[in-house]
Scaffold this active site. Structure first.
Site, PDB file in Angstrom:
ATOM      1  N   ASP A  71     -60.298 -64.069 -35.322  1.00  0.00           N
ATOM      2  CA  ASP A  71     -58.903 -64.070 -35.782  1.00  0.00           C
ATOM      3  C   ASP A  71     -58.764 -63.736 -37.268  1.00  0.00           C
ATOM      4  O   ASP A  71     -57.650 -63.571 -37.765  1.00  0.00           O
ATOM      5  CB  ASP A  71     -58.267 -65.450 -35.547  1.00  0.00           C
TER       6      ASP A  71
ATOM      7  N   ALA B  61     -55.833 -76.590 -33.440  1.00  0.00           N
ATOM      8  CA  ALA B  61     -54.548 -76.531 -32.749  1.00  0.00           C
ATOM      9  C   ALA B  61     -54.275 -75.212 -32.030  1.00  0.00           C
ATOM     10  O   ALA B  61     -53.270 -75.075 -31.346  1.00  0.00           O
ATOM     11  CB  ALA B  61     -53.435 -76.780 -33.768  1.00  0.00           C
ATOM     12  N   GLY B  62     -55.157 -74.202 -32.215  1.00  0.00           N
ATOM     13  CA  GLY B  62     -54.874 -72.884 -31.633  1.00  0.00           C
ATOM     14  C   GLY B  62     -53.944 -72.061 -32.512  1.00  0.00           C
ATOM     15  O   GLY B  62     -53.315 -71.112 -32.052  1.00  0.00           O
ATOM     16  N   LEU B  63     -53.856 -72.427 -33.817  1.00  0.00           N
ATOM     17  CA  LEU B  63     -52.938 -71.745 -34.735  1.00  0.00           C
ATOM     18  C   LEU B  63     -53.689 -70.985 -35.835  1.00  0.00           C
ATOM     19  O   LEU B  63     -53.094 -70.555 -36.815  1.00  0.00           O
ATOM     20  CB  LEU B  63     -51.968 -72.763 -35.362  1.00  0.00           C
ATOM     21  N   ALA B  64     -55.004 -70.837 -35.672  1.00  0.00           N
ATOM     22  CA  ALA B  64     -55.855 -70.084 -36.605  1.00  0.00           C
ATOM     23  C   ALA B  64     -55.881 -70.662 -38.019  1.00  0.00           C
ATOM     24  O   ALA B  64     -56.035 -69.928 -38.995  1.00  0.00           O
ATOM     25  CB  ALA B  64     -55.455 -68.595 -36.644  1.00  0.00           C
ATOM     26  N   GLY B  65     -55.746 -71.978 -38.139  1.00  0.00           N
ATOM     27  CA  GLY B  65     -55.753 -72.629 -39.456  1.00  0.00           C
ATOM     28  C   GLY B  65     -57.029 -72.320 -40.246  1.00  0.00           C
ATOM     29  O   GLY B  65     -56.963 -71.942 -41.409  1.00  0.00           O
ATOM     30  N   GLY B  66     -58.188 -72.467 -39.605  1.00  0.00           N
ATOM     31  CA  GLY B  66     -59.468 -72.205 -40.281  1.00  0.00           C
ATOM     32  C   GLY B  66     -59.611 -70.734 -40.634  1.00  0.00           C
ATOM     33  O   GLY B  66     -60.068 -70.382 -41.727  1.00  0.00           O
ATOM     34  N   SER B  67     -59.181 -69.855 -39.719  1.00  0.00           N
ATOM     35  CA  SER B  67     -59.304 -68.408 -39.943  1.00  0.00           C
ATOM     36  C   SER B  67     -58.423 -67.954 -41.100  1.00  0.00           C
ATOM     37  O   SER B  67     -58.826 -67.105 -41.906  1.00  0.00           O
ATOM     38  CB  SER B  67     -58.890 -67.640 -38.681  1.00  0.00           C
ATOM     39  N   THR B  68     -57.231 -68.513 -41.194  1.00  0.00           N
ATOM     40  CA  THR B  68     -56.321 -68.075 -42.263  1.00  0.00           C
ATOM     41  C   THR B  68     -56.798 -68.600 -43.626  1.00  0.00           C
ATOM     42  O   THR B  68     -56.634 -67.937 -44.651  1.00  0.00           O
ATOM     43  CB  THR B  68     -54.853 -68.449 -41.936  1.00  0.00           C
TER      44      THR B  68
ATOM     45  N   LYS C  18     -50.853 -68.553 -37.174  1.00  0.00           N
ATOM     46  CA  LYS C  18     -50.418 -67.543 -36.202  1.00  0.00           C
ATOM     47  C   LYS C  18     -50.162 -68.207 -34.843  1.00  0.00           C
ATOM     48  O   LYS C  18     -50.704 -69.277 -34.546  1.00  0.00           O
ATOM     49  CB  LYS C  18     -51.446 -66.421 -36.037  1.00  0.00           C
TER      50      LYS C  18
HETATM   51  O1  C5P Z   1     -64.712 -65.600 -33.225  1.00  0.00           O
HETATM   52  P1  C5P Z   1     -64.531 -67.079 -33.281  1.00  0.00           P
HETATM   53  O2  C5P Z   1     -65.709 -67.759 -33.941  1.00  0.00           O
HETATM   54  O3  C5P Z   1     -63.244 -67.517 -33.857  1.00  0.00           O
HETATM   55  O4  C5P Z   1     -64.517 -67.566 -31.774  1.00  0.00           O
HETATM   56  C1  C5P Z   1     -64.704 -68.921 -31.411  1.00  0.00           C
HETATM   57  C2  C5P Z   1     -65.237 -68.960 -29.995  1.00  0.00           C
HETATM   58  O5  C5P Z   1     -64.252 -68.456 -29.084  1.00  0.00           O
HETATM   59  C3  C5P Z   1     -66.459 -68.085 -29.789  1.00  0.00           C
HETATM   60  O6  C5P Z   1     -67.630 -68.811 -29.998  1.00  0.00           O
HETATM   61  C4  C5P Z   1     -66.333 -67.671 -28.342  1.00  0.00           C
HETATM   62  O7  C5P Z   1     -66.884 -68.675 -27.525  1.00  0.00           O
HETATM   63  C5  C5P Z   1     -64.833 -67.670 -28.085  1.00  0.00           C
HETATM   64  N1  C5P Z   1     -64.241 -66.314 -28.102  1.00  0.00           N
HETATM   65  C6  C5P Z   1     -64.483 -65.463 -27.051  1.00  0.00           C
HETATM   66  N2  C5P Z   1     -63.933 -64.200 -27.067  1.00  0.00           N
HETATM   67  C7  C5P Z   1     -63.145 -63.808 -28.083  1.00  0.00           C
HETATM   68  C8  C5P Z   1     -62.874 -64.677 -29.166  1.00  0.00           C
HETATM   69  C9  C5P Z   1     -63.436 -65.926 -29.142  1.00  0.00           C
HETATM   70  O8  C5P Z   1     -65.203 -65.807 -26.114  1.00  0.00           O
HETATM   71  N3  C5P Z   1     -62.612 -62.585 -28.056  1.00  0.00           N
END
Ligand code: C5P
Length: 316
Positions: free
Chosen positions: A141, A102-109, A11
């Site tokens: 994500d 990379a900020g592309l949500a690779g792990g999340s997808t 994404k």
């Molecule tokens: O939810 P996720 O584990 O992907 O988020 C990674 C890190 O990004 C979190 O530990 C948090 O520090 C930060 N984050 C945040 N607010 C969000 C999403 C992510 O502070 N809405």
């Protein structure tokens, strides 16, 4: 033995605004998320033993319990113990094409693909909402990655409102291979520098007044005004990432000088720009590689897509 092969899309963030700091350490956001056809392939194979295995040949992808795709399988085993006992464990292989960190949500997808795949393999019959709820337990994500397309995301990122798909557009992505940015670091730095640890109470509803934030780009998407969409691309996290990562700033400036403004996706360091045609996208890639002849710089051309997780093949 049952097996499923799934494709999982990356994404980009067309818009990312940080609305406030939450008491749980997260941030309330207003984001416009878009799936692109840069995909990983996830193969799931049923095992006779109650074990979860994970393989990935990419050196930066962990192959243990810390991998979000592993956590997704462990979550399914915990929530559905009868199915886990009946169908057995799973062997997960990730074929990585989406750049890592990379900020592309690779792990999340990847995690989303495991949830979708095990729902099918274990015949659980979970609907999209139920899968999204499970996804929200894994990461902000993941709920978006279950459904994909073009979405307005609020709350932590888990409240999703579908937006009309944006007509044909192409994406040029650029990332230095050796650079990665910690998402947690980017948000915490933003919190300290710009929110002064003030904790908002917008999370009480999860639906802050969206018109005040993402309203303009949402209207531009509704009107299919591509010129305006390109002008309204925005990412608050650039305020903390660009000063620390001058290479990302330089990429952004090079895109700008090519008349194709680029912004960072998520917490970076990938910078992307939108174009109307594949030819224009290829021209931007060529101009960018001529301007920055650095072998560490990777570039991709991709396209917006309306889907996220797709089943490529299966055997039952
Ligand atoms: O939810 P996720 O584990 O992907 O988020 C990674 C890190 O990004 C979190 O530990 C948090 O520090 C930060 N984050 C945040 N607010 C969000 C999403 C992510 O502070 N809405």
């Amino acid at each position: 033995m049952r097996s499923y092969s799934l494709l999982a899309s990356a994404k980009i963030n067309l818009y990312l605004e940080i609305i406030g700091a939450r008491p749980d350490g997260y941030h309330d956001l207003a984001m416009v998320l878009q799936s692109i056809d840069l995909v990983d392939q996830i193969d799931l194979c049923q095992l006779e033993t109650n074990t979860i295995y994970l393989h990935c040949s990419h050196p930066e992808v962990p192959q243990d319990e810390s991998n979000l795709a592993y956590k997704a399988a462990a979550l399914m085993a915990e929530k559905f113990p009868d199915a886990f006992t009946k169908y057995g464990g799973v062997d997960i292989t990730i074929h990585k094409r989406i750049p890592v960190g990379a900020g592309l949500a690779g792990g999340s997808t990847n995690a989303a693909a495991v949830l979708v795949g095990l729902n099918l393999m274990w015949e659980l019959g979970l609907d999209q909402k139920q899968l999204q709820y499970l996804g929200s337990l894994l990461g902000s994500d993941v709920p978006f990655c279950i459904v994909g397309g073009t979405m307005l995301a609020t709350g932590r990122g888990e409240y999703l409102t579908p937006l009309p798909p944006i007509d044909n557009f192409y994406v040029v992505l650029a990332k230095y291979r050796s650079l990665s940015v910690s998402t947690a670091w980017a948000y915490q730095t933003y919190r300290h520098q710009y929110l002064r640890s003030n904790v908002s109470n917008t999370s009480a509803t999860g639906h802050p007044n969206l018109q005040a934030y993402s309203g303009k780009i949402v209207s531009a998407i509704a009107r299919q005004n591509q010129m305006q969409i390109y002008q309204l691309l925005h990412n608050d996290l650039e305020r903390v990432v660009l000063p620390i990562y001058p290479q990302v700033q330089q990429l952004r400036e090079e895109f700008q000088s090519l008349g194709c403004p680029g912004i960072m996706s998520g917490s970076g360091p990938t910078v992307f720009a939108l174009t109307k045609s594949p030819t224009q996208a290829q021209q931007v890639v060529e101009a960018l590689s001529a301007a920055i002849p650095d072998p560490d710089l990777d570039m991709w051309v991709s396209q917006g897509t309306n889907s996220s997780i797709r089943v490529l093949s299966f055997e039952n």
